[in-house]
Design a protein around this motif. Structure first.
Motif, PDB file in Angstrom:
ATOM      1  N   ALA A   1       3.899  -3.547   6.784  1.00 15.53           N
ATOM      2  CA  ALA A   1       3.144  -2.367   6.299  1.00 15.53           C
ATOM      3  C   ALA A   1       1.781  -2.815   5.800  1.00 15.53           C
ATOM      4  CB  ALA A   1       3.941  -1.670   5.194  1.00 15.53           C
ATOM      5  N   THR A   2       1.128  -3.629   6.627  1.00 17.91           N
ATOM      6  CA  THR A   2      -0.133  -4.234   6.181  1.00 17.91           C
ATOM      7  C   THR A   2      -1.356  -3.339   6.437  1.00 17.91           C
ATOM      8  OG1 THR A   2      -0.048  -5.492   8.235  1.00 17.91           O
ATOM      9  CG2 THR A   2       0.576  -6.651   6.254  1.00 17.91           C
ATOM     10  N   GLY A   3      -1.130  -2.167   6.982  1.00 14.39           N
ATOM     11  CA  GLY A   3      -2.210  -1.171   7.073  1.00 14.39           C
ATOM     12  C   GLY A   3      -3.386  -1.597   7.930  1.00 14.39           C
TER      13      GLY A   3
ATOM     14  N   ALA B   1     -11.227  11.819   5.377  1.00 12.82           N
ATOM     15  CA  ALA B   1     -11.638  11.239   4.086  1.00 12.82           C
ATOM     16  C   ALA B   1     -13.161  11.312   3.933  1.00 12.82           C
ATOM     17  CB  ALA B   1     -11.179   9.788   4.010  1.00 12.82           C
TER      18      ALA B   1
ATOM     19  N   LYS C   1      -0.738 -13.520   0.919  1.00  9.21           N
ATOM     20  CA  LYS C   1      -1.162 -12.888   2.172  1.00  9.21           C
ATOM     21  C   LYS C   1      -0.322 -13.473   3.301  1.00  9.21           C
ATOM     22  CE  LYS C   1      -5.252 -12.803   4.947  1.00  9.21           C
ATOM     23  NZ  LYS C   1      -6.604 -13.002   5.154  1.00  9.21           N
TER      24      LYS C   1
ATOM     25  N   GLU D   1     -14.250  14.901   3.290  1.00  2.00           N
ATOM     26  CA  GLU D   1     -14.036  15.288   1.884  1.00  2.00           C
ATOM     27  C   GLU D   1     -15.123  14.693   0.997  1.00  2.00           C
ATOM     28  OE1 GLU D   1      -9.252  15.585   1.187  1.00  2.00           O
ATOM     29  OE2 GLU D   1     -10.073  13.613   1.510  1.00  2.00           O
TER      30      GLU D   1
ATOM     31  N   PRO E   1      -1.367  -9.270  -0.931  1.00  2.00           N
ATOM     32  CA  PRO E   1      -2.405 -10.148  -1.501  1.00  2.00           C
ATOM     33  C   PRO E   1      -3.088  -9.636  -2.761  1.00  2.00           C
ATOM     34  CG  PRO E   1      -3.211  -9.068   0.478  1.00  2.00           C
ATOM     35  CD  PRO E   1      -1.772  -8.695   0.349  1.00  2.00           C
TER      36      PRO E   1
ATOM     37  N   VAL F   1     -15.842   4.201   1.110  1.00  2.00           N
ATOM     38  CA  VAL F   1     -14.936   4.567   0.016  1.00  2.00           C
ATOM     39  C   VAL F   1     -13.509   4.186   0.420  1.00  2.00           C
ATOM     40  CG1 VAL F   1     -16.323   6.386  -1.043  1.00  2.00           C
ATOM     41  CG2 VAL F   1     -14.828   6.981   0.872  1.00  2.00           C
TER      42      VAL F   1
ATOM     43  N   ILE G   1       5.511  -8.877  -0.267  1.00  2.00           N
ATOM     44  CA  ILE G   1       4.416  -9.853  -0.187  1.00  2.00           C
ATOM     45  C   ILE G   1       3.134  -9.049   0.011  1.00  2.00           C
ATOM     46  CG2 ILE G   1       3.433 -11.775   1.158  1.00  2.00           C
ATOM     47  CD1 ILE G   1       6.322 -12.378   2.109  1.00  2.00           C
TER      48      ILE G   1
ATOM     49  N   ILE H   1      -2.270 -11.036  11.396  1.00  2.00           N
ATOM     50  CA  ILE H   1      -1.121 -11.936  11.224  1.00  2.00           C
ATOM     51  C   ILE H   1      -0.731 -12.503  12.592  1.00  2.00           C
ATOM     52  CG2 ILE H   1       1.307 -12.038  10.463  1.00  2.00           C
ATOM     53  CD1 ILE H   1       0.668  -9.646   8.621  1.00  2.00           C
TER      54      ILE H   1
ATOM     55  N   GLY I   1       0.859  -1.188   0.000  1.00  2.00           N
ATOM     56  CA  GLY I   1       0.000   0.000   0.000  1.00  2.00           C
ATOM     57  C   GLY I   1       0.887   1.228   0.000  1.00  2.00           C
TER      58      GLY I   1
ATOM     59  N   CYS J   1     -10.055   8.278  10.323  1.00  2.00           N
ATOM     60  CA  CYS J   1     -10.129   8.646   8.895  1.00  2.00           C
ATOM     61  C   CYS J   1     -11.306   9.601   8.628  1.00  2.00           C
ATOM     62  CB  CYS J   1     -10.267   7.391   8.048  1.00  2.00           C
ATOM     63  SG  CYS J   1      -9.229   7.466   6.594  1.00  2.00           S
TER      64      CYS J   1
ATOM     65  N   ILE K   1      -5.308   5.169  -2.327  1.00  2.00           N
ATOM     66  CA  ILE K   1      -6.566   5.213  -1.575  1.00  2.00           C
ATOM     67  C   ILE K   1      -7.184   6.620  -1.476  1.00  2.00           C
ATOM     68  CG2 ILE K   1      -7.564   4.780   0.724  1.00  2.00           C
ATOM     69  CD1 ILE K   1      -5.772   2.336   0.913  1.00  2.00           C
TER      70      ILE K   1
ATOM     71  N   SER L   1       2.449   2.819   2.386  1.00  2.00           N
ATOM     72  CA  SER L   1       3.726   2.736   3.113  1.00  2.00           C
ATOM     73  C   SER L   1       4.613   1.599   2.610  1.00  2.00           C
ATOM     74  CB  SER L   1       3.480   2.611   4.614  1.00  2.00           C
ATOM     75  OG  SER L   1       2.567   1.586   4.880  1.00  2.00           O
TER      76      SER L   1
HETATM   77  C1  LIG Z   1     -10.952   7.567   1.073  1.00  2.00           C
HETATM   78  C2  LIG Z   1      -9.686   7.805   1.843  1.00  2.00           C
HETATM   79  C3  LIG Z   1      -8.998   8.993   1.658  1.00  2.00           C
HETATM   80  C4  LIG Z   1      -7.831   9.237   2.379  1.00  2.00           C
HETATM   81  N1  LIG Z   1      -7.177  10.418   2.194  1.00  2.00           N
HETATM   82  C5  LIG Z   1      -6.031  10.657   2.866  1.00  2.00           C
HETATM   83  C6  LIG Z   1      -5.325  11.880   2.689  1.00  2.00           C
HETATM   84  O1  LIG Z   1      -5.755  12.749   1.933  1.00  2.00           O
HETATM   85  N2  LIG Z   1      -4.164  12.052   3.366  1.00  2.00           N
HETATM   86  C7  LIG Z   1      -3.679  11.091   4.216  1.00  2.00           C
HETATM   87  O2  LIG Z   1      -2.610  11.294   4.807  1.00  2.00           O
HETATM   88  N3  LIG Z   1      -4.329   9.919   4.399  1.00  2.00           N
HETATM   89  C8  LIG Z   1      -5.486   9.689   3.759  1.00  2.00           C
HETATM   90  N4  LIG Z   1      -6.157   8.516   3.959  1.00  2.00           N
HETATM   91  C9  LIG Z   1      -5.549   7.504   4.826  1.00  2.00           C
HETATM   92  C10 LIG Z   1      -4.490   6.735   4.041  1.00  2.00           C
HETATM   93  O3  LIG Z   1      -5.054   6.230   2.853  1.00  2.00           O
HETATM   94  C11 LIG Z   1      -3.962   5.588   4.906  1.00  2.00           C
HETATM   95  O4  LIG Z   1      -3.413   6.136   6.069  1.00  2.00           O
HETATM   96  C12 LIG Z   1      -2.912   4.813   4.146  1.00  2.00           C
HETATM   97  O5  LIG Z   1      -3.483   4.163   3.041  1.00  2.00           O
HETATM   98  C13 LIG Z   1      -2.261   3.810   5.048  1.00  2.00           C
HETATM   99  O6  LIG Z   1      -1.225   3.228   4.301  1.00  2.00           O
HETATM  100  P1  LIG Z   1      -0.693   1.808   4.630  1.00  2.00           P
HETATM  101  O7  LIG Z   1       0.346   1.480   3.619  1.00  2.00           O
HETATM  102  O8  LIG Z   1      -0.354   1.730   6.063  1.00  2.00           O
HETATM  103  O9  LIG Z   1      -1.971   0.853   4.435  1.00  2.00           O
HETATM  104  P2  LIG Z   1      -2.725   0.518   3.095  1.00  2.00           P
HETATM  105  O10 LIG Z   1      -2.587   1.608   2.106  1.00  2.00           O
HETATM  106  O11 LIG Z   1      -4.083   0.073   3.501  1.00  2.00           O
HETATM  107  O12 LIG Z   1      -1.928  -0.736   2.543  1.00  2.00           O
HETATM  108  C14 LIG Z   1      -1.918  -1.965   3.220  1.00  2.00           C
HETATM  109  C15 LIG Z   1      -1.328  -3.004   2.277  1.00  2.00           C
HETATM  110  O13 LIG Z   1      -1.142  -4.207   2.994  1.00  2.00           O
HETATM  111  C16 LIG Z   1      -1.715  -5.278   2.257  1.00  2.00           C
HETATM  112  N5  LIG Z   1      -2.054  -6.345   3.190  1.00  2.00           N
HETATM  113  C17 LIG Z   1      -3.145  -6.465   3.982  1.00  2.00           C
HETATM  114  N6  LIG Z   1      -3.079  -7.608   4.689  1.00  2.00           N
HETATM  115  C18 LIG Z   1      -1.915  -8.210   4.344  1.00  2.00           C
HETATM  116  C19 LIG Z   1      -1.289  -9.437   4.731  1.00  2.00           C
HETATM  117  N7  LIG Z   1      -1.836 -10.259   5.634  1.00  2.00           N
HETATM  118  N8  LIG Z   1      -0.092  -9.752   4.169  1.00  2.00           N
HETATM  119  C20 LIG Z   1       0.488  -8.914   3.273  1.00  2.00           C
HETATM  120  N9  LIG Z   1      -0.066  -7.747   2.865  1.00  2.00           N
HETATM  121  C21 LIG Z   1      -1.257  -7.419   3.405  1.00  2.00           C
HETATM  122  C22 LIG Z   1      -2.897  -4.627   1.542  1.00  2.00           C
HETATM  123  O14 LIG Z   1      -3.332  -5.421   0.456  1.00  2.00           O
HETATM  124  C23 LIG Z   1      -2.244  -3.331   1.095  1.00  2.00           C
HETATM  125  O15 LIG Z   1      -1.464  -3.516  -0.052  1.00  2.00           O
HETATM  126  C24 LIG Z   1      -7.343   8.258   3.285  1.00  2.00           C
HETATM  127  C25 LIG Z   1      -8.049   7.063   3.477  1.00  2.00           C
HETATM  128  C26 LIG Z   1      -9.226   6.845   2.785  1.00  2.00           C
HETATM  129  C27 LIG Z   1      -9.988   5.568   3.022  1.00  2.00           C
END
Ligand SMILES: Cc1cc2nc3c(=O)[nH]c(=O)nc-3n(C[C@H](O)[C@H](O)[C@H](O)COP(=O)(O)OP(=O)(O)OC[C@H]3O[C@@H](n4cnc5c(N)ncnc54)[C@H](O)[C@@H]3O)c2cc1C
Length: 325
Positions: free
Chosen positions: A118-120, A182, A77, A185, A35, A140, A33, A290, A10, A179, A42, A12
């Motif tokens: 960085a699985t969010g 979001a 995953k 907006e 899924p 959304v 890695i 996990i 994602g 969030c 996003i 990060s």
């Molecule tokens: C509509 C919307 C608008 C937003 N707008 C903003 C903004 O304007 N500014 C801002 O700062 N933030 C914004 N955010 C928040 C921002 O999108 C999140 O903080 C950000 O996406 C988090 O990034 P991340 O990489 O931690 O997680 P994610 O982007 O969710 O990525 C997680 C990744 O991990 C993968 N994953 C999940 N489980 C597993 C597993 N078991 N094994 C391996 N991989 C796995 C997922 O498939 C994905 O690829 C918004 C969020 C939303 C929903």
């Protein structure tokens, strides 16, 4: 040669993998890695959810990009982290299950020297009774959710065009959901689109939020510089909502949803019901689920993860030498 494994592609994970490869070059292996076969941007889902952007404008396939950059990619995953290895395997490793169609369900074990988790956030729709994406309410939070939200919003716009009064509810779907920015907006986008179609008098939009004051956005508010004035974001958020004709309910924890009805409790203990024709509510978040396993196969979940499933971190974002972490 060291191996860095990044879980998640994602915002990060993808950024971390890209910079790690750029800095480490061919001397070290970077493995991702994740899924989904896609990276998705996003934040742009707020545009997909009003039909201003298409799904493929906010996402791209990862495999080709990683091949070009020399990053090893597994569409899988992660299911467990083994930071101390196991009786058979000295090195730390991650177990994952493939999600790509050709290998779906096959297990893979990948060793690492360094691991980036960085699985969010996992969207915890089950955390609120009846908060079911696509059925009772919309979200959304992912591109496919936003596509579905737009399909349903168009039906609402159609009804409004036919002079049927419509109620739209946008905000947080749990007392601990975050969030808010979001969703805020998205509320403005929906109001803008209603105005563009000249149906705003047929559409009542309400912003429902668990924030103590509007504009908290999960970061304790901020200040906004506008027309030479610095104003607290609370006033800014309230005046923007007034400008867009959006009403609001604050300090509200949604605890139950039924078709067309949301049940919420406010901070003062009062309970209320709000009816809607279309609702976009952000669910609460948990970690990806996990497992953490010790050398002898014992459960070490508490050492690595918090009860809500998120990884334990020091939450100190100041730069440090690696050894200091
Ligand atoms: C509509 C919307 C608008 C937003 N707008 C903003 C903004 O304007 N500014 C801002 O700062 N933030 C914004 N955010 C928040 C921002 O999108 C999140 O903080 C950000 O996406 C988090 O990034 P991340 O990489 O931690 O997680 P994610 O982007 O969710 O990525 C997680 C990744 O991990 C993968 N994953 C999940 N489980 C597993 C597993 N078991 N094994 C391996 N991989 C796995 C997922 O498939 C994905 O690829 C918004 C969020 C939303 C929903």
């Amino acid at each position: 040669m060291s191996q860095v494994v990044v879980l998640g592609a994602g915002i990060s994970g993808h950024t971390a993998a890209a910079h790690l490869k750029r800095m480490l070059g061919k001397k070290h292996n970077v493995v991702v890695i994740s899924p989904s076969e896609y990276y998705q941007w996003i934040p742009s889902n707020i545009w997909v959810g009003i039909g201003k952007m298409k799904e493929d404008q906010v996402r791209f396939k990862l495999r080709k990009v990683y091949k070009r950059w020399g990053i090893e990619y597994h569409q899988a995953k992660a299911v467990s982290i083994h930071p101390d290895g196991s009786m058979e395997n000295e090195k730390p490793f991650v177990k994952s299950v493939y999600t790509e169609p050709e290998k779906r369900g096959e297990e893979i074990t990948i060793e690492y020297d360094y691991l980036v988790n960085a699985t969010g956030p996992k969207l915890n729709f089950n955390g609120t009774e009846g908060l079911t994406q696509g059925r009772n309410t919309q979200s959304v939070c992912t591109t496919s959710h936003a596509v579905e939200a737009w399909e349903n919003l168009q039906k609402i716009f159609e009804k409004a065009k036919n002079c049927e009064k419509q109620q739209i509810l946008i905000g947080t779907g749990h007392s601990t959901a975050t969030c808010q920015g979001a969703a805020f907006e998205y509320a403005l986008n929906v109001a803008f689109e209603a105005r563009e179609r000249k149906i705003e008098d047929k559409i009542e939009i309400t912003w429902i939020t668990n924030e103590y004051e509007l504009g908290d956005f999960g970061m304790n508010g901020a200040f906004v510089k506008r027309n030479g004035y610095v104003i607290p974001i609370k006033e800014f958020a309230e005046s923007v909502l007034v400008e867009y004709g959006i009403g609001w309910i604050k300090r509200a924890g949604v605890y139950k949803v039924e078709p067309g009805k949301v049940y919420y409790e406010q901070l003062n203990g009062s309970k209320h019901v709000k009816e809607f024709d279309f609702a976009m509510l952000i669910p609460s978040f948990t970690g990806a689920g996990i497992r953490a396993i010790g050398k002898n196969g014992e459960d070490i979940q508490d050492k690595l993860f918090l009860p809500n499933g998120f990884m334990r971190v020091d939450a100190d974002y100041s730069p440090k030498e690696f050894e200091e972490y």
